[in-house]
Write a protein that holds these residues in place. Sequence first.
Motif, PDB file in Angstrom:
ATOM      1  N   ILE A 188       4.468 -30.208 -64.923  1.00  0.00           N
ATOM      2  CA  ILE A 188       5.636 -31.066 -65.242  1.00  0.00           C
ATOM      3  C   ILE A 188       5.354 -32.322 -65.958  1.00  0.00           C
ATOM      4  CG2 ILE A 188       7.611 -32.382 -64.572  1.00  0.00           C
ATOM      5  CD1 ILE A 188       7.155 -30.321 -61.848  1.00  0.00           C
ATOM      6  N   MET A 190       5.822 -35.499 -67.819  1.00  0.00           N
ATOM      7  CA  MET A 190       6.896 -36.774 -67.691  1.00  0.00           C
ATOM      8  C   MET A 190       6.115 -37.941 -68.354  1.00  0.00           C
ATOM      9  SD  MET A 190       8.133 -36.435 -63.552  1.00  0.00           S
ATOM     10  CE  MET A 190       6.462 -36.851 -63.287  1.00  0.00           C
ATOM     11  N   THR A 194       1.134 -36.049 -66.188  1.00  0.00           N
ATOM     12  CA  THR A 194       1.282 -34.728 -66.186  1.00  0.00           C
ATOM     13  C   THR A 194       1.199 -34.342 -64.532  1.00  0.00           C
ATOM     14  OG1 THR A 194       0.788 -34.196 -68.293  1.00  0.00           O
ATOM     15  CG2 THR A 194       0.669 -32.404 -67.109  1.00  0.00           C
ATOM     16  N   ILE A 220       8.411 -37.253 -58.886  1.00  0.00           N
ATOM     17  CA  ILE A 220       8.902 -36.215 -59.614  1.00  0.00           C
ATOM     18  C   ILE A 220      10.589 -36.384 -59.522  1.00  0.00           C
ATOM     19  CG2 ILE A 220       9.110 -33.850 -60.157  1.00  0.00           C
ATOM     20  CD1 ILE A 220       6.480 -33.572 -58.773  1.00  0.00           C
ATOM     21  N   SER A 221      11.068 -36.317 -60.682  1.00  0.00           N
ATOM     22  CA  SER A 221      12.755 -36.390 -60.873  1.00  0.00           C
ATOM     23  C   SER A 221      13.408 -34.956 -60.926  1.00  0.00           C
ATOM     24  CB  SER A 221      12.884 -37.607 -61.792  1.00  0.00           C
ATOM     25  OG  SER A 221      12.588 -38.580 -61.648  1.00  0.00           O
ATOM     26  N   GLU A 222      14.414 -34.790 -60.518  1.00  0.00           N
ATOM     27  CA  GLU A 222      15.085 -33.575 -60.673  1.00  0.00           C
ATOM     28  C   GLU A 222      15.653 -33.522 -62.138  1.00  0.00           C
ATOM     29  OE1 GLU A 222      18.636 -33.569 -58.028  1.00  0.00           O
ATOM     30  OE2 GLU A 222      17.614 -33.668 -56.319  1.00  0.00           O
ATOM     31  N   GLU A 224      13.639 -32.198 -64.384  1.00  0.00           N
ATOM     32  CA  GLU A 224      12.507 -32.114 -65.285  1.00  0.00           C
ATOM     33  C   GLU A 224      12.016 -30.913 -65.572  1.00  0.00           C
ATOM     34  OE1 GLU A 224      10.673 -34.653 -66.529  1.00  0.00           O
ATOM     35  OE2 GLU A 224      11.364 -36.463 -65.466  1.00  0.00           O
ATOM     36  N   LEU A 225      11.570 -30.491 -66.772  1.00  0.00           N
ATOM     37  CA  LEU A 225      11.248 -29.391 -67.078  1.00  0.00           C
ATOM     38  C   LEU A 225       9.611 -28.857 -66.481  1.00  0.00           C
ATOM     39  CD1 LEU A 225      12.318 -26.937 -69.047  1.00  0.00           C
ATOM     40  CD2 LEU A 225      10.665 -27.987 -70.898  1.00  0.00           C
ATOM     41  N   GLU A 243      13.312 -25.553 -64.463  1.00  0.00           N
ATOM     42  CA  GLU A 243      13.728 -27.164 -64.240  1.00  0.00           C
ATOM     43  C   GLU A 243      13.434 -27.667 -62.636  1.00  0.00           C
ATOM     44  OE1 GLU A 243      18.550 -28.112 -64.453  1.00  0.00           O
ATOM     45  OE2 GLU A 243      17.112 -27.944 -66.074  1.00  0.00           O
ATOM     46  N   VAL A 244      13.259 -28.680 -62.517  1.00  0.00           N
ATOM     47  CA  VAL A 244      13.159 -29.268 -61.144  1.00  0.00           C
ATOM     48  C   VAL A 244      14.736 -29.148 -60.387  1.00  0.00           C
ATOM     49  CG1 VAL A 244      12.424 -30.990 -59.507  1.00  0.00           C
ATOM     50  CG2 VAL A 244      11.032 -30.603 -61.620  1.00  0.00           C
TER      51      VAL A 244
END
Length: 284
Positions: A188, A190, A194, A220-222, A224-225, A243-244
């Motif tokens: 992921i 961001m 990473t 980690i956010s909802e 995210e790819l 995605e998350v």
Amino acid sequence: MNQFFTNKKLIVLLISVIMFVSLISLSMRNTGNIPFFQQATNDITAVLGRIYSKPANAIIGVFDSIDDLQDTYTENQRLKIEIDQIYERQAELNTLKDENARLEEELDLKQSLTDYRTISGTVISRNPDNWVDQLVVDRGSQDGVEVGMPVMSGNGLIGRIAETNPTSSKVVLLTNIEQTANQVSSEIVMGDETVYGIISDYDADANQLLMSQITSTVEISEGELVTTSGLGGTIPRGLVIGEVEEVSMDSHGLAQQVYVKPSADFNAIRFVTIIHRMAESGEE
């Protein structure tokens, strides 16, 4: 005495004949030259006709009703056939629309994979007993397909080639939780950070892939790819997985685990794109 009675009978007979002739003549004058006997016959016939006409008309009406019912049944059967044909055409139209939409997804996918050589294929077999485990596509070794190649459908990764034949190949899906060899290295990205992990499980009820073995403490956010990291060696980096959807701590409370909503619809895979290899530099 006997002669008198005989003459009396003749007289009565003669008088009877005279009266009968007179009645006939009278009847002819009163009924427009129609004999009385014929008039009586006509009257009797008319009465009998009225008596029998009602049941006869009723019977005719029953047969007419039966004919009308038969015509109605025939028309209903014809209309039913036409309605069935309309439903069949509608079903075919819906199927074609669905296939066109999925083909458009595959086209968009191929256009986004300009850095890779790809092989397009169609699913030809999928056993209900192992629906979430594997499928068979119509591309094989003679098309350049090799074991270990990643396979995508729609907008996301669905698995990898597990077995090849000259004209077909078996694809093991990411949803196959029994094969540890099918785990995929993922990441992921961001901003400058990473997060690395492994796609190691699948929840069929929630339709979620599990990304575990995450060592980073970055929040980690909802949304995210999640993509492939390329660290496994066989699958290149940058292929979309999903995605998350949810983030939680593992059962030991030591590391994060991410529930990923797959980009591909594993229940409706019709067309696939097999990633052959990275495009060579300088080639179109």
